[in-house]
Design a protein around this motif. Sequence first.
Motif, short mmCIF file in Angstrom:
data_model
loop_
_atom_site.label_atom_id
_atom_site.label_comp_id
_atom_site.label_asym_id
_atom_site.label_seq_id
_atom_site.Cartn_x
_atom_site.Cartn_y
_atom_site.Cartn_z
N UNK A 198 0.86 -1.20 0.00
CA UNK A 198 0.00 0.00 0.00
C UNK A 198 0.88 1.23 0.00
N UNK A 199 0.67 2.15 -0.90
CA UNK A 199 1.49 3.34 -1.02
C UNK A 199 1.46 4.14 0.26
N UNK A 200 2.65 4.63 0.64
CA UNK A 200 2.74 5.47 1.82
C UNK A 200 2.68 4.72 3.11
N UNK A 201 2.76 3.36 3.10
CA UNK A 201 2.61 2.59 4.32
C UNK A 201 3.80 2.65 5.24
N UNK A 202 4.99 3.06 4.75
CA UNK A 202 6.18 3.08 5.58
C UNK A 202 6.66 4.51 5.72
N UNK A 203 6.70 5.00 6.95
CA UNK A 203 7.07 6.39 7.17
C UNK A 203 8.49 6.67 6.77
N UNK A 250 -14.18 14.45 18.82
CA UNK A 250 -14.21 14.59 17.36
C UNK A 250 -12.92 15.24 16.90
N UNK A 251 -12.40 14.71 15.78
CA UNK A 251 -11.15 15.22 15.21
C UNK A 251 -11.38 15.40 13.71
N UNK A 252 -10.95 16.55 13.18
CA UNK A 252 -11.02 16.76 11.74
C UNK A 252 -9.84 16.05 11.09
N UNK A 253 -10.13 15.23 10.08
CA UNK A 253 -9.08 14.40 9.49
C UNK A 253 -9.09 14.50 7.97
N UNK A 254 -7.95 14.14 7.41
CA UNK A 254 -7.84 14.01 5.95
C UNK A 254 -7.90 12.53 5.64
N UNK A 255 -8.90 12.09 4.90
CA UNK A 255 -9.04 10.68 4.58
C UNK A 255 -7.87 10.19 3.74
N UNK A 256 -7.30 11.07 2.93
CA UNK A 256 -6.17 10.68 2.08
C UNK A 256 -4.95 10.34 2.94
N UNK A 257 -4.64 11.18 3.91
CA UNK A 257 -3.48 10.94 4.77
C UNK A 257 -3.66 9.67 5.58
N UNK A 258 -4.82 9.50 6.20
CA UNK A 258 -5.04 8.31 7.03
C UNK A 258 -5.06 7.04 6.19
N UNK A 259 -5.68 7.11 5.01
CA UNK A 259 -5.73 5.93 4.14
C UNK A 259 -4.35 5.55 3.64
N UNK A 260 -3.48 6.54 3.44
CA UNK A 260 -2.12 6.26 2.96
C UNK A 260 -1.29 5.56 4.03
N UNK A 261 -1.58 5.79 5.29
CA UNK A 261 -0.78 5.23 6.38
C UNK A 261 -1.39 3.97 6.99
N UNK A 262 -2.69 3.78 6.83
CA UNK A 262 -3.37 2.70 7.54
C UNK A 262 -4.29 1.94 6.60
N UNK A 263 -4.07 0.62 6.47
CA UNK A 263 -4.97 -0.18 5.64
C UNK A 263 -6.36 -0.26 6.26
N UNK A 264 -6.44 -0.11 7.58
CA UNK A 264 -7.74 -0.09 8.25
C UNK A 264 -8.57 1.10 7.75
N UNK A 265 -7.96 2.29 7.77
CA UNK A 265 -8.69 3.48 7.33
C UNK A 265 -8.88 3.47 5.81
#
Length: 420
Positions: free
Chosen positions: A1-6, A69-84
């Motif tokens: 998954x792209x972006x999975x490794x920091x 509640x936290x405002x989030x970017x779905x792109x950033x979270x999806x890039x780092x987490x397969x769960x999201x």
Amino acid sequence: MAGGDASSGAAPVPETAGEAEVDAGFEFAFDNEAFSDRVLRIEVVGAGRKRRREGEDGEGNTPVLRVKTVHISSVILAAKSSFFFKLFSNGMKESGQRQSTVRIADSEENAFMELLRFMYNGRLTPTTESTLLVDILMAADKFDVVSCIKLCGQRLIGLPMTLESAVRCLDLPCSISMAADLSEAAKKFLAKRYKKFLSTKFQDELMRIPLAGIVAILSRNLPGVASEKSVYDFVLRWADLQYPNSEQRREILSSSLLPMVPLRCSMTNVILIDQPSCIINFSLKREHCSGSFPSGSMRSPPFYCAGHGFFLSAHRRMEPSNSFVLIIQKLEDKGLVRGTVDYDIEVKTTPSLEFTTLWRRTTTTGCTQGFGCSVPWSEVIPDDSPFFIDDKLHIRVHVKITPAAVVMHALATSMMCFIH
């Protein structure tokens, strides 16, 4: 998954040089409505340390302690987490909504917030202590943030353990990378911390340590313990406190603890063991053997296996040959378990200092005859005898009772295999 490794494939940067300064440019967007396309609703429940996935909201009987509640970017979270990634893209009811919900235990709250920040900036706070790091590691595993799992593991290996973090590391799922390394580090920490685990100053602490920790401590510190009877008493006391249910307590003792703590008793010490399989260690002083034989004999206190009582006797037999005799004898039969009995008698010898089998026999619980072995007296008593170590004869007796039902099942299975 792209972006999975920091680390983006780069070699890890030592903490002292500014650890993993990757994607730090996104930190400004964390919980910033202007750069977010969704709201993450975090329900915090009083569910201890359970590993709950999003959507596991139970049957409505788990109380929600608070909501964040936290405002989030779905792109950033999806890039780092397969769960999201799956949450936002797989067609679930929440994938097309602006608000998504996750439910976490109250004990996970701090770690989860740290994990969210990590997904934005690729960093962990340099001062994060080991217990919180374990929590973050568990949260990263729960939400499939692979890069954070790796970084937490690396950081934990380099940090001093605490009692709580060590116990937690012993319980890490094997699916976590570096789980084996962290478990080994935890075992070393516990073994060193409780090297003198029989000391009174440690007893309160030790009584609260779970089974994996006790096993780690015993497995590495028993050789240096002078009184194994004290270890036996310690194990029983710990089990009484940790497992109030008697059946569960017996199972833990027989399967995990007592096999590690064979009693190394003299023939006059008190023994009380009642397990399906037991190993008893005896020691006879050379002076007692020389002084008691040939006119007398020595007899151990009784020991018990699956409700059946036994004792070990030692004597010198002059006829038909001059020999040293060891006999396992049964007490009056009151055991309810019926089946086969496996006997082993072993003795420790020089120069290997290992136990060697002298005799082995299988019979039934209904047989009351004594069984044993003999060794020529001329091989036992001389000064250069291989059987005496520091003027002590070390004997090990192993008795195992297999219930008749188990034996019949094994025979039936064997016959079925033969027929087929």
